[in-house]
Enzyme design. Structure first.
Site, PDB file in Angstrom:
ATOM      1  CG  HIS A 115      40.712 -22.683 -11.904  1.00  0.00           C
ATOM      2  ND1 HIS A 115      41.808 -23.532 -11.841  1.00  0.00           N
ATOM      3  CD2 HIS A 115      39.849 -23.116 -10.950  1.00  0.00           C
ATOM      4  CE1 HIS A 115      41.618 -24.425 -10.890  1.00  0.00           C
ATOM      5  NE2 HIS A 115      40.449 -24.202 -10.333  1.00  0.00           N
ATOM      6  CG  HIS A 179      35.812 -28.881  -3.942  1.00  0.00           C
ATOM      7  ND1 HIS A 179      35.887 -27.950  -2.938  1.00  0.00           N
ATOM      8  CD2 HIS A 179      36.762 -28.524  -4.844  1.00  0.00           C
ATOM      9  CE1 HIS A 179      36.828 -27.064  -3.215  1.00  0.00           C
ATOM     10  NE2 HIS A 179      37.372 -27.391  -4.360  1.00  0.00           N
TER      11      HIS A 179
END
Length: 319
Positions: A115, A179
């Site tokens: 992705h 993140h």
């Protein structure tokens, strides 16, 4: 030549665990604007820098940089499966030029991308194969990791090659910002099945991929609720990083240290090296300079990401 830079965060959690509808619409508006700009620019080729998340590259042989001569999307999360439109001869020429500048670049004629690549292509262009694309993987999850300085040097070498080879080129950085998703590490893994997946987990069964994705969604739900052990998002780090890229402050970028970045913003913040490489390529391709601007930033706990975007355009006369 004409050049454009687009860097944007990606997240596999879109559609699986979304923030408030207003935030989803805000990001969708950003994506639509970027896609429209790219369509009007009509790139001759895209150089796409993105990470992998143990979907295409594994610890049986983990390169720091890999350029795909051919590439296929594995179709994880909501991204499509299928081949990218990789111009093989051009990719081979680019690899030779980069290695000729003493960058130790791996190549693949059977590159699998996830992705990190596919979401960027689909959202920015509408499809995996609309434009010719040279995919470049930068390892961001499997220590030991290259430095921010080395990612910049990779981008510089690719930008120099692109400046000699194209009329209209788009550089894309897909990844980051702060993140820390629940990606296991070989240093701390104890489950033999997890260890094997990190070493040689290619082509999992649909059930195995689905189970992994459900674990990621569950971790995001806990994180958004203020639970779990994931590293907090770091808006201050993100904004400072974006500002330094837009100001082309390469000495500050080179000064980032991997352990300090992990501590300040989370283990997967190293995906931001894809932005560094893309911006450095833009720098090398635009002999008379370019201007960057921050166009979006929001910390989005539901997506376990500091979500941002910058755009770069050549200065008048530079094209």
């Amino acid at each position: 030549m004409k050049a454009m830079l687009q860097c944007m965060s990606h997240t596999p959690l879109k559609g699986y665990f979304d923030p408030a509808p207003a935030v989803v619409a805000e990001v969708a508006g950003l994506v639509a604007q970027v896609r429209d700009e790219i369509e009007r620019f009509d790139p001759e080729v895209i150089y796409l820098f993105a990470p992998d998340h143990y979907n295409g590259f594994f610890l049986d042989l983990m390169p720091q940089f890999c350029l795909g001569m051919m590439a296929t999307s594995v179709g994880d999360y909501a991204t499509p499966r299928g081949d990218l439109n990789v111009p093989r001869t051009l990719a081979e020429q680019c690899a030779r030029a980069v290695i000729g500048e003493d960058i130790d670049l791996a190549v693949s004629y059977r590159m699998q991308v996830d992705h990190g690549f596919a979401q960027a292509l689909v959202e920015m262009t509408g499809a995996l194969d609309r434009y010719p694309v040279v995919p470049v993987m930068i390892n961001a999850v499997a220590p030991p990791l290259v430095s921010f300085r080395r990612a910049r040097q990779l981008g510089t070498a690719i930008g120099r090659f692109a400046s000699r080879s194209h009329e209209r080129v788009l550089f894309v950085g897909s990844g980051g910002l702060s993140h820390n998703p629940p990606i296991p590490a070989i240093a701390t893994a104890t489950d033999p099945m997890v260890i094997e997946r990190l070493i040689a987990g290619r082509n999992p069964t649909p059930d195995a991929r689905d189970a992994r994705q459900k674990r990621t969604v569950a971790a995001a739900q806990a994180f958004a609720a203020g639970e779990g052990a994931l590293h907090a998002l770091s808006p201050d780090w993100d904004r400072a990083f974006m500002r330094r890229l837009c100001e082309r402050d390469w000495s500050a970028v080179d000064a980032y240290r991997n352990d300090e970045v992990t501590q300040a913003a989370g283990a997967s913040t190293h995906e931001a090296k894809t932005w560094v490489a893309a911006a450095a390529a833009m720098e090398a391709a635009c002999a008379q300079g370019w201007e960057g601007r921050e166009r979006y930033y929001r910390p989005i706990p539901h997506w376990v990401a500091g979500f941002g975007a910058i755009t770069g355009t050549a200065r008048p006369g530079a094209q």
